[in-house]
Design a protein around this motif. Structure first.
Motif, PDB file in Angstrom:
ATOM      1  N   MET A 289      -4.877  26.720  13.342  1.00 21.32           N
ATOM      2  CA  MET A 289      -4.482  26.750  11.922  1.00 21.32           C
ATOM      3  C   MET A 289      -5.117  25.570  11.176  1.00 21.32           C
ATOM      4  N   LEU A 290      -5.135  24.426  11.850  1.00 18.93           N
ATOM      5  CA  LEU A 290      -5.715  23.229  11.221  1.00 18.93           C
ATOM      6  C   LEU A 290      -7.206  23.438  10.959  1.00 18.93           C
ATOM      7  N   ASP A 291      -7.883  24.113  11.896  1.00 23.67           N
ATOM      8  CA  ASP A 291      -9.293  24.467  11.682  1.00 23.67           C
ATOM      9  C   ASP A 291      -9.460  25.198  10.350  1.00 23.67           C
ATOM     10  N   LEU A 292      -8.572  26.170  10.116  1.00 27.56           N
ATOM     11  CA  LEU A 292      -8.697  26.989   8.904  1.00 27.56           C
ATOM     12  C   LEU A 292      -8.544  26.136   7.650  1.00 27.56           C
ATOM     13  N   ALA A 293      -7.596  25.195   7.713  1.00 21.48           N
ATOM     14  CA  ALA A 293      -7.352  24.354   6.534  1.00 21.48           C
ATOM     15  C   ALA A 293      -8.465  23.337   6.323  1.00 21.48           C
ATOM     16  N   THR A 294      -9.246  23.077   7.380  1.00 19.37           N
ATOM     17  CA  THR A 294     -10.222  21.985   7.310  1.00 19.37           C
ATOM     18  C   THR A 294     -11.586  22.431   6.799  1.00 19.37           C
ATOM     19  N   CYS A 295     -11.875  23.725   6.864  1.00 16.01           N
ATOM     20  CA  CYS A 295     -13.235  24.176   6.522  1.00 16.01           C
ATOM     21  C   CYS A 295     -13.620  23.738   5.108  1.00 16.01           C
ATOM     22  N   THR A 296     -14.782  23.129   5.005  1.00 19.41           N
ATOM     23  CA  THR A 296     -15.263  22.640   3.709  1.00 19.41           C
ATOM     24  C   THR A 296     -16.123  23.679   2.983  1.00 19.41           C
ATOM     25  N   GLU A 297     -16.335  24.832   3.649  1.00 20.08           N
ATOM     26  CA  GLU A 297     -17.176  25.903   3.105  1.00 20.08           C
ATOM     27  C   GLU A 297     -18.622  25.446   2.891  1.00 20.08           C
ATOM     28  N   CYS A 298     -19.050  24.463   3.675  1.00 12.68           N
ATOM     29  CA  CYS A 298     -20.403  23.925   3.481  1.00 12.68           C
ATOM     30  C   CYS A 298     -21.484  24.907   3.942  1.00 12.68           C
ATOM     31  N   GLY A 299     -21.110  25.826   4.843  1.00 14.70           N
ATOM     32  CA  GLY A 299     -22.060  26.848   5.278  1.00 14.70           C
ATOM     33  C   GLY A 299     -23.114  26.358   6.264  1.00 14.70           C
ATOM     34  N   ARG A 300     -22.955  25.147   6.796  1.00 15.27           N
ATOM     35  CA  ARG A 300     -23.928  24.688   7.802  1.00 15.27           C
ATOM     36  C   ARG A 300     -23.908  25.611   9.014  1.00 15.27           C
ATOM     37  N   CYS A 301     -22.711  26.032   9.422  1.00 20.40           N
ATOM     38  CA  CYS A 301     -22.585  26.922  10.583  1.00 20.40           C
ATOM     39  C   CYS A 301     -23.306  28.247  10.316  1.00 20.40           C
ATOM     40  N   GLN A 302     -23.070  28.772   9.132  1.00 17.23           N
ATOM     41  CA  GLN A 302     -23.671  30.060   8.760  1.00 17.23           C
ATOM     42  C   GLN A 302     -25.199  29.977   8.773  1.00 17.23           C
ATOM     43  N   SER A 303     -25.710  28.854   8.301  1.00 12.64           N
ATOM     44  CA  SER A 303     -27.164  28.730   8.195  1.00 12.64           C
ATOM     45  C   SER A 303     -27.840  28.689   9.562  1.00 12.64           C
ATOM     46  N   GLN A 304     -27.087  28.362  10.621  1.00 10.04           N
ATOM     47  CA  GLN A 304     -27.679  28.259  11.958  1.00 10.04           C
ATOM     48  C   GLN A 304     -27.331  29.452  12.844  1.00 10.04           C
ATOM     49  N   CYS A 305     -26.495  30.337  12.349  1.00 13.35           N
ATOM     50  CA  CYS A 305     -26.002  31.437  13.204  1.00 13.35           C
ATOM     51  C   CYS A 305     -27.083  32.501  13.389  1.00 13.35           C
ATOM     52  N   PRO A 306     -27.448  32.821  14.629  1.00  8.72           N
ATOM     53  CA  PRO A 306     -28.487  33.823  14.844  1.00  8.72           C
ATOM     54  C   PRO A 306     -28.068  35.215  14.381  1.00  8.72           C
ATOM     55  N   ALA A 307     -26.769  35.495  14.460  1.00  7.98           N
ATOM     56  CA  ALA A 307     -26.302  36.813  14.015  1.00  7.98           C
ATOM     57  C   ALA A 307     -26.495  36.936  12.505  1.00  7.98           C
ATOM     58  N   TRP A 308     -26.086  35.912  11.785  1.00  8.12           N
ATOM     59  CA  TRP A 308     -26.230  35.926  10.325  1.00  8.12           C
ATOM     60  C   TRP A 308     -27.712  35.957   9.943  1.00  8.12           C
TER      61      TRP A 308
END
Ligand code: SF4
Ligand code: SF4
Length: 719
Positions: A289-308
């Motif tokens: 739950m804390l993970d969910l509240a912490t996301c900054t929506e920066c999208g760094r993860c998305q930019s590196q995801c091979p699926a995306w």
């Protein structure tokens, strides 16, 4: 004076009340999650390690600074706000005394200088953020923007808020200088410049100072309230999330399945009361739950995801945001005091509570199955996330529920699971074929029967692909030849080896994983094995880092680590030049998950003639081949194939050979190269090999040809 005290204190009380109420609501949602005693225990056992990450990641901004421009802008803003806490104290003090100065340091010129310096750096930071947001606006850049799917409106509001904080700060300080109320005689250079601008206003400066002190406090308080209602909550919770994150990071081993805080024992599990993965939002632990509240929506993860990156619906950022939005929308249901209170909720709230966590559009699922099953577990998202969110744990939790409770998973993977259960390998070839790879070797490989011999240093864990897949067998033979040539004593389990259970675990079938893992641990324990060399990074990761969860503790090394060491010790001597341009592909479970980046490169460096060249995405930023997360056993129907994307990148370096250190990467990249050759887009001579194959060719005298060939009787690629 009294009026400004009253206004300041009333504003503070109102803001504290609104923010406090919101924070309490968030805490109550978090408390509906599952217990996570292991997180508290980890903190208790390794306070130094967790403390170090507070210094390096939170204060030092280590992960953010890996992206130099936005990282520096964020670091300036973050450090700026820490320094500017002093100015908030000064603003509050000024409410009560026009000549307020912080005790002891409040008139020191260097304090005034530092405050102003960081005010200017924060301004520079937000200008940088504004430029980044304008140049990567998702409206123009679409999926290529890391902000695609983020709440960009709120981000602009925050930039405006920060600008107003700094603007009101400099204005009241400038006016204070002109009205003789400023505590710093020197040093506050920016305030002095603003004071110079305001100087013509003469006596009005005293009133301007009061106005902007109040405005400064109003802006800060409004910003503080806004933070609790937006993604900028991370300002408050990111340090806590980092503190309770898995160390050394959320990569490598998957956590065991837990129910009500305890590791789930399948033999004693009660389907009515136990939690089997994540089937509803409250099955997340409080850390989830804390993970969910912490996301900054920066999208760094998305930019590196091979699926995306290859056009699939999965974005690790959107997984977190979708779960977060659902948790907030379901909150009235979660926080209702009784079943009657739940029944009395508005229809929309009850409908939200009934949404399945995974389901297609018809089922109104929070996460679409195509998102869930696109993940390769490559770990790029976890690696990038500046606030240590553990995406793979969330995805695995949902997969576990889908597989174990709903029996809902891609049908083609069912064959693999059946083969694992019945034959002990994903291809269903059975134990009798596990020793086939060694038949044409010109030396004998001992097969452990009973106890491993005292004179045997390593158990060579061959792995299913290494024993049964035709291309991977070549690597296995090369490793055996090199170990033999170096005089390393080793033995294999042969038919007694079964799959480590990695594909089952990554798919979410913890039951099959624990069955296979326990069987292997029993075999290894009975044989008295202590040291293992594994050729497959998935086996390496599972045995070294997941088997300890089940009591299997061994010293495990990957073959590239051992070969690099043997080369360094002079026990292997490459002699025959291989005049080729070679591009190395980092296997995710060797590199990112286990930080083995250097040994494969050291091997290549030692081979005379090899001209090693890096792809743009390498080492920590390596790009997946598409096989992990049990994706090897599923069809890839959406978007561009991940292995094709990787080979396109490799072809950009015009290689003669592509090397790697994983049998799954070998197969995936080999398939993509074959397709490219078929389309006339790659030269016929281009090969994909393991670095061990490269080395064995060089160790052999010139003219004896490449390493031993496969016998063609093994499995090929996917089942
Ligand atoms: S593990 Fe890899 S594939 Fe899965 S969500 Fe993260 S970046 Fe994407
Ligand atoms: S999960 Fe982490 S990396 Fe991804 S958007 Fe959120 S904060 Fe950024």
């Amino acid at each position: 004076m009294a009026l400004r005290i009253i206004i300041g204190l009333v504003l503070t009380a109102v803001a504290a009340g609104i923010a406090g109420r919101r924070l309490w609501w968030l805490v109550r949602i978090g408390r509906t999650g599952q217990p996570a005693p292991e997180r508290i225990e980890a903190l208790r056992q390794h306070p130094g390690q967790q403390g170090e990450t507070q210094v390096t990641e939170v204060i030092g901004q280590r992960k953010l600074l890996q992206w130099s421009v936005p990282g520096l802008a964020h670091a300036f803003t973050f450090w700026g706000f820490i320094v500017l806490l002093l100015t908030i104290i000064e603003a509050y003090g000024s409410l009560f005394s026009r000549h307020f100065a912080i005790v002891l340091i409040g008139t020191w010129a260097w304090v005034g200088f530092i405050e102003d310096l960081f005010a200017v750096l924060v301004l520079a930071g937000i200008v940088t953020f504004a430029v980044i947001r304008l140049t990567t606006d998702p409206k123009r850049a679409g999926r290529r923007s890391r902000f695609a799917g983020s709440h960009t409106g709120a981000a602009w509001l925050v930039l405006l808020g920060i600008f107003l904080v700094i603007a009101t700060l400099l204005l009241y300080r400038g006016a204070q200088i002109n009205s003789g109320q400023f505590p710093y005689p020197h040093g506050a250079f920016a305030s002095q410049i603003v004071g110079h601008w305001l100087h013509p206003l003469g006596a009005a400066n005293a009133g301007i100072a009061t106005t902007f002190i109040l405005l400064q406090l109003a802006v800060i308080l409004a910003f503080g309230v806004f933070v609790t209602y937006s993604k900028h909550l991370h300002i408050a919770v990111a340090p806590i999330n980092v503190l309770f994150s898995r160390r050394p990071n959320g990569l490598g081993p998957l956590p065991p399945m837990r129910s009500n805080g305890k590791v789930l024992d399948f033999e004693e599990a009660d389907p009515d009361s136990d939690v089997f993965g994540i089937g509803k939002i409250e099955d997340l632990s409080w850390k989830g739950m804390l993970d969910l509240a912490t996301c900054t929506e920066c999208g760094r993860c998305q930019s590196q995801c091979p699926a995306w990156a290859t056009g699939k619906p999965l974005s690790p950022k959107m997984i977190i945001l979708e779960l977060r939005d659902h948790a907030f929308a379901k909150a009235p249901y979660l926080l209702a005091a009784s079943e009657d209170a739940r029944a009395a909720l508005p229809d929309a709230a009850r409908a939200e509570a009934e949404r399945p966590i995974v389901g297609d559009a018809d089922a109104r699922g929070v996460i679409h199955p195509d998102e869930l099953w696109s993940c390769t577990n490559c770990g790029a998202c976890v690696e990038e996330c500046p606030v240590d969110i553990e995406h793979i744990d969330h995805i695995t939790g949902m997969r576990r529920y889908q597989v174990l409770v709903e029996s809902a998973f891609p049908t083609e993977a069912a064959t693999m699971l059946k083969n694992l259960e019945n034959k002990g390998d994903p291809w269903g070839m059975g134990e009798s074929r596990r020793a086939d790879w060694m038949t044409d070797l010109d030396f004998e490989v001992p097969v452990v029967a009973g106890k491993i011999g005292d004179d045997v240093e390593y158990l060579f864990w061959v792995g299913c692909a290494g024993a049964l897949e035709d291309r991977a067998r070549k690597t296995t033979r090369a490793i055996a030849q090199l170990l033999h040539a170096a005089g390393v004593s080793f033995a294999v389990l042969g038919p007694a080896e079964t799959c480590t259970g990695d594909p089952a675990r990554r798919m979410g079938n913890e039951f099959v994983f624990s069955m296979l893992a326990q069987q292997n641990i029993e075999t290894l324990t009975e044989a008295g094995v202590r040291k293992i060399v594994a050729s497959c990074p998935h086996c390496f990761n599972t045995i070294a880092r997941e088997y300890p969860q089940l009591g299997g503790n061994y010293e495990v090394i990957h073959h590239t680590q051992l070969l690099a060491r043997l080369l360094a010790d002079g026990k292997i001597k490459p002699v025959t030049p291989i005049e080729e341009k070679v591009t190395y592909h980092d296997p995710c479970f060797l590199g990112r998950h286990n930080r083995v980046f250097t040994p494969p490169r050291e091997i290549m460096e030692q081979v005379p003639g090899v001209h090693a060249q890096e792809m743009h995405r390498c080492k920590e930023r390596g790009f997946c081949c598409g096989a992990g997360g049990a994706r090897m056993w599923m069809e890839e129907r959406i978007g561009k194939r991940i292995n094709t994307e990787r080979i396109d990148e490799a072809l950009g370096t015009d290689p003669d050979t592509i090397s790697t250190g994983c049998p799954f990467c070998l197969v995936m990249l080999g398939d993509a190269v074959a397709a490219k050759k078929g389309a006339g887009e790659a030269k016929e001579s281009l090969e994909v090999v393991d670095v061990a194959q490269l080395l064995v060719r060089s160790v052999q005298p010139a003219g004896t040809g490449p390493g031993p060939a496969g016998d063609g009787a093994g499995a090929t690629g996917r089942p």
